[in-house]
Design an enzyme around this catalytic site. Structure first.
Site, PDB file in Angstrom:
ATOM      1  N   LEU A  74       5.868   0.686 -16.780  1.00  0.00           N
ATOM      2  CA  LEU A  74       6.915   1.577 -16.157  1.00  0.00           C
ATOM      3  C   LEU A  74       6.018   2.246 -15.041  1.00  0.00           C
ATOM      4  O   LEU A  74       5.028   2.824 -15.095  1.00  0.00           O
ATOM      5  CB  LEU A  74       7.160   2.395 -17.346  1.00  0.00           C
ATOM      6  CG  LEU A  74       8.430   3.429 -17.051  1.00  0.00           C
ATOM      7  CD1 LEU A  74       9.591   2.310 -16.708  1.00  0.00           C
ATOM      8  CD2 LEU A  74       8.841   4.089 -18.246  1.00  0.00           C
ATOM      9  N   ASP A  75       6.747   2.370 -13.965  1.00  0.00           N
ATOM     10  CA  ASP A  75       6.131   2.998 -12.713  1.00  0.00           C
ATOM     11  C   ASP A  75       5.672   4.683 -13.003  1.00  0.00           C
ATOM     12  O   ASP A  75       6.309   5.289 -13.871  1.00  0.00           O
ATOM     13  CB  ASP A  75       7.220   3.100 -11.552  1.00  0.00           C
ATOM     14  CG  ASP A  75       7.478   1.860 -10.857  1.00  0.00           C
ATOM     15  OD1 ASP A  75       6.499   0.794 -11.074  1.00  0.00           O
ATOM     16  OD2 ASP A  75       8.618   1.655  -9.988  1.00  0.00           O
ATOM     17  N   PRO A  76       4.536   4.906 -12.521  1.00  0.00           N
ATOM     18  CA  PRO A  76       4.223   6.294 -12.568  1.00  0.00           C
ATOM     19  C   PRO A  76       5.142   7.193 -12.494  1.00  0.00           C
ATOM     20  O   PRO A  76       5.112   8.274 -13.007  1.00  0.00           O
ATOM     21  CB  PRO A  76       3.051   6.527 -11.452  1.00  0.00           C
ATOM     22  CG  PRO A  76       2.404   5.049 -11.418  1.00  0.00           C
ATOM     23  CD  PRO A  76       3.720   4.285 -11.417  1.00  0.00           C
TER      24      PRO A  76
ATOM     25  N   ARG B  37      13.848   0.138  -7.560  1.00  0.00           N
ATOM     26  CA  ARG B  37      13.393   0.201  -6.151  1.00  0.00           C
ATOM     27  C   ARG B  37      13.923  -0.558  -5.167  1.00  0.00           C
ATOM     28  O   ARG B  37      14.255  -0.094  -3.975  1.00  0.00           O
ATOM     29  CB  ARG B  37      11.742   0.367  -5.976  1.00  0.00           C
ATOM     30  CG  ARG B  37      11.431   1.669  -7.025  1.00  0.00           C
ATOM     31  CD  ARG B  37       9.912   1.737  -7.009  1.00  0.00           C
ATOM     32  NE  ARG B  37       9.090   0.831  -7.343  1.00  0.00           N
ATOM     33  CZ  ARG B  37       7.921   0.234  -7.102  1.00  0.00           C
ATOM     34  NH1 ARG B  37       7.513   0.533  -5.924  1.00  0.00           N
ATOM     35  NH2 ARG B  37       7.128  -0.615  -7.794  1.00  0.00           N
TER      36      ARG B  37
END
Length: 297
Positions: free
Chosen positions: A41-43, A176
Site C-alpha cells: 500500500l503506497d506510503p 494513481r
C-alpha cells in the site's frame, strides 16, 4: 507471546508509513521475524493492510489476485511525476471548474476491462528491479500497460477542484494511474490527493486495528485478540476436519481422502483442519476425493 501466532492481523496503515514499516512494527510487537504483507500500500495511502504471521505466511500465494476497494480523492489542475500529491508538478497549475456530467463521461473509460499503464514510481519491476528504484536514480522508466478490471467506479462528490471516487477493482490496478489519465483526458492535469483502502480480498476496514491499538494489546499480552486464525482464512476453500491419524499423514505431505458427500467433485482446493480447528494444510485435488497437501503448516 506465550503461544505461536499463525494467521493474519489486519492493520489500518497510517499515512507516511510504508508497508514494510508496518511489517517491521508487527515483527517487534509479535516477537517474530515471520511477518509479511499481502500486497503493498503506497506510503501516502491509509487503510486495510493484511499482515500474515507465523506459518500462515505460507498461504500468501493464495492472495495474489485479491480484489480491492478504494476511497480515492483526485485533485484536478496539475499532474505530478509520481501521479500523487507527494510528487513534483509536471504541468502548469490551473483551477478547473469540475462538472459531474463531464467527469462521468470520462470515468466511463475506466470501467470494465482495459489496459492501464502503472506509474513510473511503483513496485512494478523492470528487468527484476522495482520501477521506483530506477526512478530515484533518474533513469527513464516507461512501464507497459497491463490488463486490469474495474468492477465499480462511482463519483461520490465534487468539492472545488477535487473529486471523490470509490473504486472496486482487480489486483494491480493503480488509482494513481487512473487519476493521471483522467487529468490527461480532461486536459487540465490531475493527481491522486488521497487514498484509503477499505477492502482487500476478504479483509475489510471493520477488521482493521490501528498501530496504537496493536501496541496496547501487545503490552497487555493480548495481541492474539487481533489475530484471524489460519483455520478461518481462505473461507472460499471448503474445510474438512481430519482425525488424528490422518492429521499425521497430512503433516508428512501424504495424500488424504475426503468424503464425496461433503466436498463437491471438481473442487480444486480444500482446507484440512484438526479437531481443534487448526489449519494443517491446503490440499489440491489429485484424484476424485483424494487431495495432496500443497502447503503444510
Amino acid at each position: 507471546m506465550t503461544e505461536p501466532m499463525d494467521g493474519i492481523i489486519v492493520v489500518d496503515k497510517p499515512s507516511g508509513w510504508t508497508s514494510h514499516d508496518a511489517v517491521n512494527k508487527l515483527r517487534r510487537l509479535a516477537n517474530t521475524r515471520k511477518v509479511g504483507h499481502l500486497g503493498t500500500l503506497d506510503p501516502m495511502a491509509t487503510g486495510v493492510l493484511p499482515l500474515v504471521i507465523g506459518r500462515a505466511t505460507r498461504l500468501a500465494q493464495f492472495y495474489t489476485q485479491s480484489e480491492k476497494v478504494y476511497d480515492a480523492r483526485v485533485r484536478f489542475g496539475f499532474s505530478t511525476d509520481t501521479y500523487d500529491a507527494e510528487g513534483t508538478a509536471t504541468s502548469a497549475p490551473c483551477e478547473p471548474a469540475l462538472e459531474a456530467e463531464e467527469l462521468e463521461r470520462h470515468l466511463g473509460a475506466f470501467r470494465g476491462e482495459f489496459l492501464l499503464r502503472p506509474p513510473p514510481v511503483s513496485a512494478k519491476k523492470v528487468r527484476g528491479v522495482p520501477a521506483y528504484k530506477l526512478a530515484r536514480q533518474k533513469l527513464e522508466v516507461e512501464l507497459k500497460p497491463v490488463p486490469v478490471q474495474v468492477h465499480e467506479l462511482t463519483l461520490m462528490e465534487i468539492a472545488g477542484s477535487e473529486a471523490r471516487l470509490v473504486a472496486h477493482c482487480s489486483a494491480g490496478t493503480y488509482l494513481r494511474s487512473i487519476a493521471h489519465e483522467l487529468g490527461q483526458a480532461m486536459r487540465c492535469g490531475a493527481h491522486l490527493s488521497g487514498l484509503r483502502r477499505t477492502r482487500s480480498g476478504n479483509f475489510s476496514i471493520d477488521q482493521a486495528r490501528t498501530l496504537a491499538e496493536l501496541e496496547r494489546l501487545a503490552s497487555e499480552d493480548r495481541l492474539g485478540e487481533a489475530l484471524i486464525r489460519a483455520g478461518d482464512l481462505l473461507p472460499e476453500f471448503p474445510a474438512v476436519v481430519v482425525d488424528v491419524a490422518t492429521a499425521g499423514q497430512v503433516r508428512q505431505g501424504r495424500d488424504f481422502h475426503v468424503s464425496p458427500f461433503r466436498i463437491t467433485q471438481g473442487t480444486r482446493y480444500v482446507k484440512a483442519l484438526s479437531g481443534d480447528g487448526d489449519l494443517l494444510a491446503i490440499g489440491e485435488a489429485k484424484l476424485p476425493n483424494i487431495y495432496h497437501p500443497v502447503v503444510v503448516l
